[in-house]
Design an enzyme around this catalytic site. Structure first.
Site: not given
Ligand code: NDP
Length: 291
Positions: A98, A54, A121
């Site tokens: 994460q 990412k 997200d």
């Protein structure tokens, strides 16, 4: 005729170029550089690879990115303090924590602590609610990647029967919400299956489009798919010999499907691309700019 391969890697490259051009335009017009802060707690090897990929994608798109790496013994209050700092930092437009987190930390408390306008997200209750109501702010990255790979390959969705296998909050449920929306490019008739569904093969055989996200290698067999169906494989599984496979029995299924995503090179790269997309959206939103 063998299935058309829906190449997520190639589409990602195209979309990442588009995103980097848009990011450069935003920066030229406003001085705002999209910025993503990633938070990694512990040493989960898969998480380390995901976060590294990412960050690499951010650099390639001309975004700023920061990695906050915390030890596996980090307490929930320490993590909440970091999130509060990132929420308040104007250079940070997107925050990515994460998952999974170590067991001493309540994941849902952390997801709720990220301010919804920086929740790239799309996992916060507010963003989930907006998606469910048909006014999405940030569409969760993997479901958005599934939608884009269908749209950009001109696969008709409207009015068609979509069967989603898996009902997780990060994939199955939002894929269903997205494809059933009353909107152009959606309007599908969606069925969602899970581990308690009865006679799953009979249901999956009804799908014009079948999306599989269960985390069980090569689960969807040829006899579970209607000839000519489009098959989207979200799964990422490692076989005992180390080979990476999806949730679809790729070889036999690709002989009867009309189109199929490979693993690797299908939905995986699309997920990171849609994270960049959401971070750019966040930078626009938070800077009040429409460029
Ligand atoms: P979860 O484990 O959170 O959810 C799995 C879902 O599959 C559950 O709803 C479960 O049902 C259902 N399920 C499990 N076994 C069966 C079965 N035999 N028949 C029918 N349904 C079943 O998984 P995720 O959604 O997080 O991930 C799914 C897969 O996608 C994984 O391989 C993961 O690695 C991959 N993934 C890939 C991403 C990418 O970027 N390509 C991103 C995110 C995930 P129930 O609810 O009843 O338990």
């Amino acid at each position: 005729m063998p299935a058309k391969i829906l190449d997520g890697k190639a589409l990602s490259e195209t979309m990442r170029k588009e995103i980097s051009i848009d990011a450069a335009k935003l920066q030229a017009a406003t001085g705002v550089q999209p910025g993503l802060a990633a938070v990694l707690v512990g040493e989960n090897p898969s998480s380390q690879i995901y976060v590294r990929n990412k960050q690499k994608a951010c650099a390639q798109a001309g975004f700023a990115s920061w990695l906050h790496q915390l030890s596996a013994s980090t307490t929930q209050s320490t993590l909440l303090e970091l999130i509060a700092k990132l929420n308040a930092d104007p250079a940070v437009h997107g925050i990515l924590v994460q998952l999974p987190l170590p067991p001493q930390i309540d994941e849902s408390a952390i997801v709720r602590a990220v301010t919804p306008t920086k929740d790239v997200d799309g996992f916060s209750p507010e963003n989930v609610g907006l998606l469910a109501a048909g006014h999405a702010r940030y569409i969760p990255c993997t479901p958005h990647g599934v939608h884009q790979i269908l749209l950009r390959n001109d696969i008709p969705i409207e009015g068609r029967r979509v069967v989603v296998v898996g009902r997780s909050n990060i994939v199955g449920k939002p894929v269903a919400l997205l494809l059933m929306q009353k909107a152009r490019g959606a309007n599908a008739t969606v069925t969602v299956c899970h581990s308690q569904s009865q006679d799953l093969p009979a249901v999956t055989r009804e799908g014009d489009i079948v999306v599989v996200a269960i985390g069980q290698g090569q689960f969807l067999k040829r006899e579970m798919v209607k000839p000519g169906a489009v098959v989207i494989d979200v799964g990422i599984n490692r076989l005992p010999d180390g080979k990476l496979v999806g949730d679809v029995d790729y070889g036999p299924v690709s002989e009867i499907a009309s189109a199929i995503t490979p693993v690797p090179g299908g939905i995986g790269p699309m997920t990171i691309t849609m994270l960049l997309y959401n971070t750019l959206q966040a930078a626009r939103l938070l800077s009040g700019n429409k460029v």
